[in-house]
Design a protein around this motif. Structure first.
Motif, PDB file in Angstrom:
ATOM      1  N   ALA A 148      11.327   7.104  -0.763  1.00  0.00           N
ATOM      2  CA  ALA A 148      11.768   7.214  -2.156  1.00  0.00           C
ATOM      3  C   ALA A 148      11.284   6.010  -2.969  1.00  0.00           C
ATOM      4  N   ASP A 149      11.351   4.835  -2.370  1.00  0.00           N
ATOM      5  CA  ASP A 149      10.915   3.643  -3.092  1.00  0.00           C
ATOM      6  C   ASP A 149       9.406   3.651  -3.300  1.00  0.00           C
ATOM      7  N   CYS A 150       8.675   4.234  -2.357  1.00  0.00           N
ATOM      8  CA  CYS A 150       7.231   4.384  -2.535  1.00  0.00           C
ATOM      9  C   CYS A 150       6.944   5.261  -3.748  1.00  0.00           C
ATOM     10  N   HIS A 151       7.707   6.335  -3.893  1.00  0.00           N
ATOM     11  CA  HIS A 151       7.543   7.195  -5.068  1.00  0.00           C
ATOM     12  C   HIS A 151       7.778   6.394  -6.345  1.00  0.00           C
ATOM     13  N   ARG A 152       8.787   5.534  -6.332  1.00  0.00           N
ATOM     14  CA  ARG A 152       9.039   4.685  -7.502  1.00  0.00           C
ATOM     15  C   ARG A 152       7.836   3.799  -7.785  1.00  0.00           C
ATOM     16  N   ALA A 153       7.335   3.170  -6.745  1.00  0.00           N
ATOM     17  CA  ALA A 153       6.207   2.253  -6.913  1.00  0.00           C
ATOM     18  C   ALA A 153       4.970   2.967  -7.438  1.00  0.00           C
ATOM     19  N   LEU A 154       4.847   4.232  -7.101  1.00  0.00           N
ATOM     20  CA  LEU A 154       3.699   5.023  -7.532  1.00  0.00           C
ATOM     21  C   LEU A 154       3.935   5.697  -8.878  1.00  0.00           C
ATOM     22  N   GLY A 155       5.066   5.367  -9.509  1.00  0.00           N
ATOM     23  CA  GLY A 155       5.340   5.907 -10.840  1.00  0.00           C
ATOM     24  C   GLY A 155       5.928   7.303 -10.853  1.00  0.00           C
ATOM     25  N   ASN A 156       6.605   7.676  -9.745  1.00  0.00           N
ATOM     26  CA  ASN A 156       7.209   9.009  -9.670  1.00  0.00           C
ATOM     27  C   ASN A 156       8.714   8.906  -9.415  1.00  0.00           C
ATOM     28  N   PRO A 157       9.489   8.344 -10.361  1.00  0.00           N
ATOM     29  CA  PRO A 157      10.925   8.177 -10.128  1.00  0.00           C
ATOM     30  C   PRO A 157      11.655   9.492  -9.902  1.00  0.00           C
ATOM     31  N   GLU A 158      11.151  10.579 -10.486  1.00  0.00           N
ATOM     32  CA  GLU A 158      11.809  11.870 -10.281  1.00  0.00           C
ATOM     33  C   GLU A 158      11.799  12.263  -8.816  1.00  0.00           C
ATOM     34  N   GLN A 159      10.678  11.998  -8.140  1.00  0.00           N
ATOM     35  CA  GLN A 159      10.591  12.307  -6.708  1.00  0.00           C
ATOM     36  C   GLN A 159      11.517  11.415  -5.894  1.00  0.00           C
ATOM     37  N   ALA A 160      11.674  10.181  -6.341  1.00  0.00           N
ATOM     38  CA  ALA A 160      12.593   9.269  -5.649  1.00  0.00           C
ATOM     39  C   ALA A 160      14.017   9.805  -5.730  1.00  0.00           C
ATOM     40  N   ILE A 161      14.404  10.276  -6.907  1.00  0.00           N
ATOM     41  CA  ILE A 161      15.747  10.821  -7.091  1.00  0.00           C
ATOM     42  C   ILE A 161      15.931  12.092  -6.261  1.00  0.00           C
ATOM     43  N   LYS A 162      14.887  12.876  -6.179  1.00  0.00           N
ATOM     44  CA  LYS A 162      14.948  14.112  -5.382  1.00  0.00           C
ATOM     45  C   LYS A 162      15.232  13.787  -3.921  1.00  0.00           C
ATOM     46  N   HIS A 215       0.864  -1.184   0.000  1.00  0.00           N
ATOM     47  CA  HIS A 215       0.000   0.000   0.000  1.00  0.00           C
ATOM     48  C   HIS A 215       0.904   1.239   0.000  1.00  0.00           C
ATOM     49  N   TYR A 216       1.459   1.546  -1.146  1.00  0.00           N
ATOM     50  CA  TYR A 216       2.525   2.537  -1.210  1.00  0.00           C
ATOM     51  C   TYR A 216       2.063   3.970  -0.944  1.00  0.00           C
ATOM     52  N   ALA A 217       0.884   4.326  -1.391  1.00  0.00           N
ATOM     53  CA  ALA A 217       0.385   5.675  -1.118  1.00  0.00           C
ATOM     54  C   ALA A 217       0.174   5.864   0.378  1.00  0.00           C
ATOM     55  N   GLU A 218      -0.406   4.852   1.022  1.00  0.00           N
ATOM     56  CA  GLU A 218      -0.633   4.928   2.463  1.00  0.00           C
ATOM     57  C   GLU A 218       0.692   4.952   3.218  1.00  0.00           C
ATOM     58  N   ALA A 219       1.644   4.135   2.759  1.00  0.00           N
ATOM     59  CA  ALA A 219       2.954   4.097   3.415  1.00  0.00           C
ATOM     60  C   ALA A 219       3.623   5.463   3.354  1.00  0.00           C
ATOM     61  N   LEU A 220       3.562   6.089   2.200  1.00  0.00           N
ATOM     62  CA  LEU A 220       4.170   7.401   2.029  1.00  0.00           C
ATOM     63  C   LEU A 220       3.525   8.424   2.957  1.00  0.00           C
ATOM     64  N   ALA A 221       2.200   8.398   3.044  1.00  0.00           N
ATOM     65  CA  ALA A 221       1.490   9.344   3.904  1.00  0.00           C
ATOM     66  C   ALA A 221       1.852   9.145   5.376  1.00  0.00           C
ATOM     67  N   GLU A 222       1.924   7.881   5.811  1.00  0.00           N
ATOM     68  CA  GLU A 222       2.223   7.603   7.217  1.00  0.00           C
ATOM     69  C   GLU A 222       3.660   7.968   7.573  1.00  0.00           C
ATOM     70  N   LEU A 223       4.591   7.672   6.687  1.00  0.00           N
ATOM     71  CA  LEU A 223       5.987   7.991   6.977  1.00  0.00           C
ATOM     72  C   LEU A 223       6.232   9.499   6.938  1.00  0.00           C
ATOM     73  N   ARG A 224       5.507  10.192   6.083  1.00  0.00           N
ATOM     74  CA  ARG A 224       5.597  11.657   6.100  1.00  0.00           C
ATOM     75  C   ARG A 224       5.105  12.195   7.441  1.00  0.00           C
ATOM     76  N   ALA A 225       4.016  11.608   7.928  1.00  0.00           N
ATOM     77  CA  ALA A 225       3.472  12.046   9.217  1.00  0.00           C
ATOM     78  C   ALA A 225       4.476  11.784  10.335  1.00  0.00           C
ATOM     79  N   ALA A 226       5.098  10.607  10.323  1.00  0.00           N
ATOM     80  CA  ALA A 226       6.081  10.272  11.354  1.00  0.00           C
ATOM     81  C   ALA A 226       7.264  11.234  11.288  1.00  0.00           C
ATOM     82  N   LYS A 227       7.692  11.556  10.075  1.00  0.00           N
ATOM     83  CA  LYS A 227       8.826  12.467   9.908  1.00  0.00           C
ATOM     84  C   LYS A 227       8.493  13.864  10.433  1.00  0.00           C
ATOM     85  N   ARG A 228       7.249  14.301  10.216  1.00  0.00           N
ATOM     86  CA  ARG A 228       6.845  15.610  10.747  1.00  0.00           C
ATOM     87  C   ARG A 228       6.864  15.605  12.266  1.00  0.00           C
ATOM     88  N   MET A 229       6.535  14.475  12.858  1.00  0.00           N
ATOM     89  CA  MET A 229       6.444  14.394  14.304  1.00  0.00           C
ATOM     90  C   MET A 229       7.805  14.333  14.992  1.00  0.00           C
TER      91      MET A 229
END
Length: 343
Positions: A226-240, A201-215
């Motif tokens: 970054a790997d979640c971005h890849r899985a969601l078809g956003n390799p540019e964001q992964a590289i960023k 569940h890559y979109a959910e994983a990304l959202a939860e880890l972003r929340a943890a990072k904010r906390m």
């Protein structure tokens, strides 16, 4: 829908949660497919593991496995992360909440559970899971909760840690039950993110880890994110994310995992030469026999073969096999196939 990315996920290294601590507990960076350097892997870096801790009692921890499956087409689920019970009227602790949960008075027909109610309850907890399996640091983060609530959250996190590899979907459901009770704790959000990643569940994983990072401000999650971005078809964001300044402070293992993700993202974009250059900047010649070194060599060999450099790829598959004492990869088989092809 979820592809089997276990074993190719980035190894996690310094998260506060561990097996028995947060939900999955790996410690490095994603390493999907070939980049991850695992059996039958393609070139992706799998990120599961960056943020996990160390203890292995119940919840996921910081072990980094190097298996990679041939999952060249990352599949991501775009569903929004689920919100658990937030308290208030109609909650499980109130009279109306009890009725909503299906507990009616005598003579009244019992109503089916709603999705949010089922999520709050979570899967059945094994009797032998007490929560004591969690890493001490994780248990400390739960002490701010009322005693009974902390105990229930701990048991769900510990159960998730036990199940993360064998049954990641059920592990994810356990973390959702924990999140429904303690959504303001970074360790719970981290566990939920890692379990979501493990379950695909890559979109959910990304959202939860972003929340943890904010906390908590932790950067350990970056390889998985970054790997979640890849899985969601956003390799540019992964590289960023791979270029984030904080990566320079990562451990050798975590840096290797992020390298695997970045190289995989380059391959996703058809940039084989750039992927090779990325891997060549990593310690490919390290004398270490750790999983991260095996995976780096395997990813390099795999990318060389994809680039048509079969002789070089053969040499690197042999070099991978030479340090792969635990047979994390299929380097020996890949080398044999290339030798037959060239003969």
């Amino acid at each position: 829908m979820a592809e089997d990315r276990r074993g190719q996920r980035p190894a996690r290294g310094g998260s506060s949660a561990g097996r028995g601590s947060s939900a999955s507990g790996r410690s490095g960076a994603p390493s999907r497919g070939g980049s991850s350097g695992s059996r039958g892997s393609d070139s992706r870096g799998d990120a599961r593991g960056t943020s996990r801790g160390d203890s292995r009692g119940g919840a996921p921890s910081g072990d980094s496995r190097g298996r990679g499956s041939r999952d060249d087409q990352p599949r991501g689920k775009g569903a929004p992360s689920r919100g658990g019970y937030q308290g208030g009227k109609g909650g499980p602790g109130s009279k109306s909440g009890s009725q909503e949960r299906g507990f009616r008075g005598r003579g009244e027909e019992q109503q089916p559970r709603t999705a949010s109610q089922a999520e709050y309850d979570g899967p059945e907890l094994p009797e032998d899971i007490t929560g004591a399996e969690l890493d001490r640091g994780v248990r400390a983060q739960l002490k701010g909760l009322p005693e009974k609530l902390a105990a229930r959250v701990a048991r769900h996190l510990a159960a998730a840690g036990v199940l993360i590899d064998e049954d990641p979907e059920t592990a994810y459901q356990h973390t959702l039950a924990a999140r429904a009770r303690a959504s303001r704790l970074a360790v719970v959000r981290e566990a939920t993110g890692e379990a979501a990643y493990a379950a695909g569940h890559y979109a959910e994983a990304l959202a939860e880890l972003r929340a943890a990072k904010r906390m908590n401000g932790a950067t350990d999650y970056l390889p998985i994110m970054a790997d979640c971005h890849r899985a969601l078809g956003n390799p540019e964001q992964a590289i960023k994310l791979a270029k984030s300044p904080s990566v320079s402070n990562f451990s050798t293992e975590a840096k290797a995992e992020m390298t695997l993700v970045e190289a995989g993202a380059r391959r996703d974009m058809g940039q084989l030469d750039a992927a090779l250059r990325t891997l060549e900047l990593a310690p490919l010649n390290s004398k270490s026999r750790s999983a991260w070194a095996v995976r780096l060599r395997y990813a390099y060999a795999d990318t060389l073969e994809s680039a048509g450099r079969e002789s070089d790829a053969l040499a690197w598959f042999h070099r991978t096999h030479a340090i792969d004492s635990e047979e994390l990869t299929d380097a020996a088989e890949r080398a044999d196939l290339l030798e037959r092809k060239q003969s």
